[in-house]
Design an enzyme around this catalytic site. Structure first.
Site: not given
Length: 355
Positions: A202-203, A240-242
């Protein structure tokens, strides 16, 4: 050929000592679920994920130059939609052909390639068994006038599964008017993906004009992005992409939501970038859903140094790796591959430890 430790230190420039010798105190490293060769057995196998998800996650962690380390380097190229194909590929027109995107990921030694349903579907029979495919299912369509900023579904989970993908990805614009719908859509997609054995990424991006003040852009505030991450792991994002945090105190400056004084006094002391990134990881269930940071836009001559800096901060904070696109594909394949491999060298360097 690896970049040696001295060369990585040189790329960090004047920040080298502050980044490499820092010891984090907000969340001690012992409290985190850190990446490692046994991450699937130690962490993911304790969850409700099916054996097929474990197998696909294992494939991602055991592909490319970082295979067996527990770290990942992913090439994401969905900018043809998100920023327009012309804006993204004109600097290097070979990437109008999807095959070259996958070739760059393989040449660069990546764990996976992330792109659109169309890009990966166009070459899936040739490459899906050679490198893990991460199919990004929703996008910000960028042709409507005036421009709108909304993530809409471009494909279905079953299409990703049928092409041989290992994972699906999606973006939620937390804080936007459309986020309520996006959360429900992505949650349903992630449930279906897990049923079919696919890993979910998830972005967790923020988007609201109120988050940007005349003095500061809080779209990358540690406290706000941390909460976005926390919402992301709630709908069972496996990764998680952050964006890398650049500041803190968004809740207090914008005077909304709820926070606590200890977030700033104790958990993110001194606003050191490693402490801010560790707060992002703490909000990913203390690393049970690992954090990968994005590489950011391409600025030309400083790209390599900026990519190494981001990788060092992510690794020392306890993150699982980097997902870097524009810095790599907006240059010739050999140069792009070298940049990706230099990022990977940070994670291979045993002298760069978790803070």
């Amino acid at each position: 050929m690896s970049t040696n430790h001295a060369a990585l230190v040189e790329l960090l420039g004047p920040e080298a000592s502050a980044l490499l010798s820092y010891k984090a105190t907000g969340f001690p490293r012992e409290t985190l679920h850190l990446p490692g060769p046994d991450f699937i057995d130690r962490v993911v196998s304790q969850t409700d994920r099916t054996p097929n998800v474990l197998r696909n996650f294992h494939q991602i962690l055991n592909t490319g130059r970082l295979a067996g380390t527990g770290y990942v380097s992913i090439l994401p190229v969905d900018q043809g939609i998100e920023h327009s194909a012309g804006a993204s590929f004109a600097p290097n027109p070979i990437y109008f052909d999807p095959e070259n995107i996958v070739k760059l990921a393989i040449e660069g030694g990546c764990n996976a390639v992330a792109s659109t349903l169309g890009v990966l579907g166009a070459v899936s029979r040739k490459y899906a068994h050679k490198i893990p495919f991460l199919v990004k299912l929703n996008h910000n369509e960028f042709l409507s006038y005036p421009n709108r900023y909304d993530q809409i579904m471009f494909g279905q989970v079953k299409q990703a599964f049928d092409m041989g993908a290992t994972a699906i990805g999606a973006t939620i614009y937390f804080g936007s008017d459309e986020s309520t719908r996006q959360i429900q859509e992505v949650s349903a997609a992630f449930e279906k993906a897990h049923e079919l054995g696919l890993v979910t990424v998830l972005w967790c991006y923020l988007r609201n004009s109120a988050f940007k003040t005349p003095d500061k852009d809080f779209h990358t505030a540690a406290d706000l992005t941390g909460q976005a991450n926390h919402l992301g792991v709630t709908i069972q994002a496996d990764i998680i992409k952050q964006k890398l945090p650049t500041n803190n105190g968004g809740y207090n400056a914008l005077k909304f939501g709820k926070t606590h004084k200890d977030v700033y006094a104790k958990l993110t002391p001194g606003d050191h970038p490693i402490e801010l990134t560790r707060y992002q990881i703490a909000n990913c269930y203390m690393g049970r859903s690992p954090l990968i940071n994005s590489g950011g836009e391409s600025k030309g001559a400083t790209d390599l140094a900026e990519a190494v800096r981001t990788a060092v901060i992510n690794k020392r904070a306890g993150g699982m790796g980097l997902i870097s696109g524009r810095k790599a594909f907006q240059r010739p394949i050999a140069e792009g591959a070298k940049l990706l491999q230099t990022i990977q060298d940070v994670y291979l360097d045993k002298e760069i430890t978790v803070a």
